[in-house]
Enzyme design. Structure first.
Site, short mmCIF file in Angstrom:
data_model
loop_
_atom_site.label_atom_id
_atom_site.label_comp_id
_atom_site.label_asym_id
_atom_site.label_seq_id
_atom_site.Cartn_x
_atom_site.Cartn_y
_atom_site.Cartn_z
N HIS A 118 -5.48 16.89 0.89
CA HIS A 118 -4.46 17.77 1.51
C HIS A 118 -4.49 19.11 0.94
O HIS A 118 -4.45 19.13 0.11
CB HIS A 118 -3.09 17.37 2.03
CG HIS A 118 -2.23 17.13 0.95
ND1 HIS A 118 -1.31 16.24 0.87
CD2 HIS A 118 -1.98 18.07 -0.15
CE1 HIS A 118 -0.55 16.22 -0.08
NE2 HIS A 118 -1.03 17.33 -0.94
N ASN A 132 -5.48 13.14 -1.77
CA ASN A 132 -6.10 12.74 -0.50
C ASN A 132 -6.78 13.76 0.40
O ASN A 132 -7.23 13.71 1.46
CB ASN A 132 -5.10 12.09 0.50
CG ASN A 132 -4.21 13.10 0.86
OD1 ASN A 132 -3.92 14.16 0.40
ND2 ASN A 132 -3.08 12.59 1.76
C1 F6R Z 1 2.42 22.60 -2.69
C2 F6R Z 1 1.43 22.06 -1.72
C3 F6R Z 1 0.82 20.78 -1.91
C4 F6R Z 1 0.25 20.50 -3.35
C5 F6R Z 1 -0.47 19.32 -3.59
C6 F6R Z 1 -0.70 19.16 -5.14
O1 F6R Z 1 2.99 23.66 -2.17
O2 F6R Z 1 1.23 22.63 -0.89
O3 F6R Z 1 -0.32 20.79 -1.18
O4 F6R Z 1 -0.36 21.70 -3.74
O5 F6R Z 1 0.13 18.38 -3.13
O6 F6R Z 1 0.27 18.73 -5.84
P1 F6R Z 1 0.43 18.53 -7.23
O7 F6R Z 1 0.06 19.98 -7.96
O8 F6R Z 1 2.02 18.30 -7.56
O9 F6R Z 1 -0.43 17.69 -7.67
#
Ligand code: F6R
Length: 243
Positions: free
Chosen positions: A138, A136
């Site tokens: 973030h 999304n």
């Molecule tokens: C983790 C963090 C999150 C992840 C994001 C992507 O410390 O801050 O913003 O980087 O949710 O997550 P993955 O890599 O599991 O797709």
């Protein structure tokens, strides 16, 4: 923003590890801002390998992590402290006393947030911040919203994020609904930023991050305003670029 598109996740992990390793070689006492989640696991494996082969030394390195779930202790196998120990710190020659993750069990959350920001400031800020991207848009746990917060703060996770993180827990009901996260201001102060994203699930967020309007509804788009960002993505995550 410098964009590197790799064939697949394996190559992405190697390229990202080399980028980080070159910063560590250039500045052996660097402060590294680190992330958790699925994206950096391959990269951390590469860094462990380089460390074991004597190609990179973490003995003088300090790390600060982006975020932590509220209510999970560092011993909980889904806490981000546990993740960092299990996926990196336990396997490299780093001094764990110089690795920082927000305390999700702090009695006074507001005090913990101020303490964390002061810690980063005392360290002189981060030399590089590693980021994953939520599907999304973030970054850290700065979720799409009408407003964003500069410093470390308490945040509620969106339904989308809870659902997406449920894959790491036994059930969705176990995913904490709140977290402590570094704010966008702190992230943007990092001297350099490395963003990694893999898989088609990230393609829309990647497109909006690189080419979309800058908006608090797409926190990753804020990175367009930083002067030194490297975005490393695989072909699947790059799928919607130029479309
Ligand atoms: C983790 C963090 C999150 C992840 C994001 C992507 O410390 O801050 O913003 O980087 O949710 O997550 P993955 O890599 O599991 O797709």
């Amino acid at each position: 923003m410098r964009l590197i598109i790799t064939k697949n996740y394996e190559e992405l992990s190697k390229v990202a590890a080399n980028e980080l390793a070159s910063i560590v070689k250039e500045k052996p006492n660097a402060v590294l801002g680190l992330a958790t989640g699925g994206s950096p696991i391959g990269m951390y494996k590469e860094l462990i390998k380089m460390n074991k082969e004597g190609k990179i030394d973490f003995s003088d390195i300090t790390t600060v992590n982006l975020d932590e779930y509220v209510g999970l202790s560092g011993d909980h196998d889904q806490s981000y402290r546990y993740f960092m120990n299990a996926n990196l710190f336990n396997h490299i020659n780093i001094n764990k006393n110089k690795t920082f993750v927000p305390n999700g069990l702090a009695e006074n959350i507001e005090e913990e947030c101020r303490r964390y920001d002061a810690k980063i400031q005392d360290l002189g800020g981060t030399d590089v911040q590693l980021l994953g991207v939520g599907n999304n848009g973030h970054i850290a746990f700065n979720e799409p919203d009408a407003n964003l917060v500069a410093g470390t703060h308490l945040t509620s996770l969106t339904e989308n994020t809870i659902e997406s993180n449920a894959r790491f827990f036994d059930s969705k009901a176990e995913v904490p609904t709140t977290a402590l996260t570094m704010g966008l201001g702190e992230i943007m102060k990092s001297k350099r930023i490395i963003v990694i994203a893999s898989g088609e699930g990230k393609a829309e967020a990647v497109k909006a991050m690189l080419n979309g309007k800058i908006s608090t509804d797409m926190p990753a788009s804020m990175l367009q305003m930083h002067r030194d960002v490297i975005v490393i993505i695989d072909e699947a995550a790059a799928e919607l670029l130029n479309k």
